[in-house]
Design a protein around this motif. Structure first.
Motif, PDB file in Angstrom:
ATOM      1  N   GLN A 217      43.137  34.600  40.356  1.00 58.61           N
ATOM      2  CA  GLN A 217      43.951  34.930  39.184  1.00 58.61           C
ATOM      3  C   GLN A 217      43.111  34.973  37.910  1.00 58.61           C
ATOM      4  OE1 GLN A 217      44.644  32.653  41.424  1.00 58.61           O
ATOM      5  NE2 GLN A 217      46.824  32.574  41.965  1.00 58.61           N
ATOM      6  N   SER A 244      47.418  37.485  37.725  1.00 63.67           N
ATOM      7  CA  SER A 244      48.227  36.948  38.831  1.00 63.67           C
ATOM      8  C   SER A 244      47.759  37.507  40.164  1.00 63.67           C
ATOM      9  CB  SER A 244      49.710  37.276  38.613  1.00 63.67           C
ATOM     10  OG  SER A 244      49.901  38.688  38.550  1.00 63.67           O
ATOM     11  N   TYR A 246      46.172  37.994  43.798  1.00 66.63           N
ATOM     12  CA  TYR A 246      46.161  37.124  44.973  1.00 66.63           C
ATOM     13  C   TYR A 246      44.929  37.347  45.844  1.00 66.63           C
ATOM     14  CZ  TYR A 246      48.010  41.392  47.173  1.00 66.63           C
ATOM     15  OH  TYR A 246      48.185  42.687  47.611  1.00 66.63           O
TER      16      TYR A 246
END
Length: 284
Positions: A217, A244, A246
């Motif tokens: 992130q 954000s 992953y």
């Protein structure tokens, strides 16, 4: 002459007076002494009658029988005690064996549960990546945003071929990640023989003196955002949103990237079309 004149007389001769008197005096003295002694002596006590109980042969026999009975009872008690101890030991051994079997069963169950959880997590990760890839590549009725994404993906393939040569620090980063291809994927791994995606990227940039954040992130916002149509070797690719993300990997040129994908594949070198990224950031 009398006819008895020549027969000797049978009459005892008279004792002389002195002897008679002496004998009488002695006898009298003895009698008087006895009388005086009888009068002066203490009164005779009543006779005491005491019964003495004599032991019989049955007394010794009863004692022996009692001792034998006591000894027999003691032996019986010892046998009962030993039997109780043996039973307690057997019960303890049985309980220990059962507890060990239960512990082994629980350990195996825990191991299976952990393996199932890991497989589920990997499946969820693959599903999320597939969904993100589908979302990015799916047509949305010609909207400007979808058109831009499609255009960016197509153009990146053409432009990447012309950006396959890395120089300087970028070349060192590319060389490092290519050298790890084939290593295992381990969640939380930071090398030297096993990695997760962000651990591999962090280690690669550390070789050129760049200290990146540890997680994907933060790495997705560590530099300048660049278009997927303008990639250069050494750029960090990310999947998901900036901030954000992953998953991350390193673009190595020629339309390919190197990344620690999952436990099934490990560290691989793949084409961008294998798993199109969401965006890229340039640190060097």
């Amino acid at each position: 002459m009398s006819h008895t004149a020549h027969i000797p007389s049978h009459r005892k001769p008279r004792r002389s007076a002195p002897k008679t008197a002496l004998r009488a005096g002695v006898a009298g003295g003895v009698l008087s002494t006895i009388a005086v002694a009888g009068a002066a002596g203490p009164a005779q006590a009543e006779p005491v009658t005491r019964t003495i109980e004599m032991p019989t042969i049955t007394d010794g026999l009863s004692t022996a029988v009692a001792a034998s009975a006591q000894a027999t009872e003691q032996v019986a008690q010892d046998l009962r005690t030993q039997a109780q101890q043996d039973e307690a030991a057997a019960s303890a051994a049985k309980a220990a064996k059962k507890a060990k079997a239960e512990a082994v069963r629980k350990a195996e169950a825990k191991k299976k549960a952990e393996a199932a959880a890991k497989a589920k997590a990997e499946a969820a990760l693959r599903a999320s990546r597939t969904q993100a890839r589908t979302t990015l590549s799916a047509p949305t009725g010609g909207s400007p945003a979808s058109t831009a994404v499609a255009t960016s993906s197509s153009s990146s393939s053409s432009s990447s071929s012309s950006s396959s040569s890395a120089t300087g620090s970028a070349a060192s980063v590319v060389s490092f990640v290519k050298a790890q291809v084939g290593d295992a994927y381990v969640s939380g791994g930071t090398g030297p023989n096993s990695w997760d995606c962000s651990g591999l990227v962090q280690a690669a940039f550390r070789t050129v003196g760049v200290d990146l954040p540890r997680v994907s992130q933060a790495q997705s916002t560590a530099g300048t955002q660049v278009s997927l149509s303008n990639l250069q070797p050494g750029d960090i690719l990310y999947w998901g949103g900036a901030g954000s993300a992953y998953h991350v990997a390193v673009y190595v040129g020629g339309g390919e990237f190197v990344g620690a994908q999952n436990s099934s594949t490990g560290v691989v070198q793949r084409s961008l079309s294998y798993d199109p990224p969401s965006g890229a950031v340039r640190v060097l």
